[in-house]
Design a protein around this motif. Sequence first.
Motif, PDB file in Angstrom:
ATOM      1  N   ASN A  49      32.205  46.118  44.151  1.00 12.59           N
ATOM      2  CA  ASN A  49      31.960  45.658  42.790  1.00 12.59           C
ATOM      3  C   ASN A  49      32.777  46.463  41.786  1.00 12.59           C
ATOM      4  N   LEU A  92      28.178  37.689  30.790  1.00 15.65           N
ATOM      5  CA  LEU A  92      28.893  36.660  31.535  1.00 15.65           C
ATOM      6  C   LEU A  92      28.278  35.304  31.222  1.00 15.65           C
ATOM      7  N   PRO A  96      27.716  35.337  38.717  1.00 12.75           N
ATOM      8  CA  PRO A  96      28.681  35.266  39.819  1.00 12.75           C
ATOM      9  C   PRO A  96      28.111  34.513  41.003  1.00 12.75           C
ATOM     10  N   TYR A 193      24.081  40.590  34.414  1.00 14.55           N
ATOM     11  CA  TYR A 193      25.448  40.913  34.019  1.00 14.55           C
ATOM     12  C   TYR A 193      25.621  40.821  32.501  1.00 14.55           C
ATOM     13  N   ILE A 205      29.858  46.478  31.514  1.00  7.84           N
ATOM     14  CA  ILE A 205      28.992  45.710  32.408  1.00  7.84           C
ATOM     15  C   ILE A 205      29.303  46.160  33.826  1.00  7.84           C
ATOM     16  N   VAL A 208      29.783  44.304  38.837  1.00 11.22           N
ATOM     17  CA  VAL A 208      30.204  42.912  38.822  1.00 11.22           C
ATOM     18  C   VAL A 208      31.036  42.631  40.079  1.00 11.22           C
ATOM     19  N   TYR A 213      35.777  35.374  35.655  1.00 11.30           N
ATOM     20  CA  TYR A 213      34.597  35.006  34.887  1.00 11.30           C
ATOM     21  C   TYR A 213      34.971  34.667  33.449  1.00 11.30           C
TER      22      TYR A 213
END
Length: 244
Positions: A49, A92, A96, A193, A205, A208, A213
């Motif tokens: 991430n 976001l 995701p 997020y 953030i 992720v 995004y």
Amino acid sequence: MKTTQRTQRSQRTQRESPVRVIVLLFLFFVSFVSFVLVQPSNELAAARNGVIRGHVELRRVIPQAERRPGVSDLGAPPARDVDDRLRSVVYLESAPRRAFEVDEGGRAVMDQRNETFVPHLLAVTTGTTVDFPNSDKFYHNVFSLSKPARFDLGRYSAGRSRSIRFDRPGIVRVFCDIHSHMSAFILVFSHPYFAVTDTQGRYHIDNVPPGSYSVIAWNEGNASDPRPVTVPDGGAAELDFALR
């Protein structure tokens, strides 16, 4: 006799051949499926991430909230909390892939102090219970008419606290039925997020998953257009905003 034995062996061989073919095909199929299923898992385990970070610039003047003076203010300057209307939320636009829906968001606090909601801006995940303690010396009545959460906690005195759980994502405006100048925002998200900026407008953030995004910055009811960003494997993506 020998001819009969050769004939019997030939017949057994003919009967066993289709069985062997079926067994071999089955073993090949199992091996192929195992490879297909294991391969993405290995890739997923290898993925690291990353983080999205940057700065939100506010290019408009945000008026300071002024509370009404009370009798207790006579002869002494009133205590004030630092106004956090300059803080923004960056998030976001969609969660995701493979992200899970957040069900249990824990607890958060929005205090009532000096006729002000503290903090003025709160960002939480769905399932979070927000406590509204009354730290003033007089009554408050917290309520909201927002679609994601309609509630009225009623009047309660100093030292008391009441709470509400937020189960639907969206923007919730919070008011006090007794003090009309009191207001606040609670942004509820179905994923983790998002981030609230610091006093300098900076944000980050974390955690992720790598990928592309769309990111939005929000402040006092004004939202930016979605901005594209790509998070590298185990790296950081920089993205700044300017809100007018």
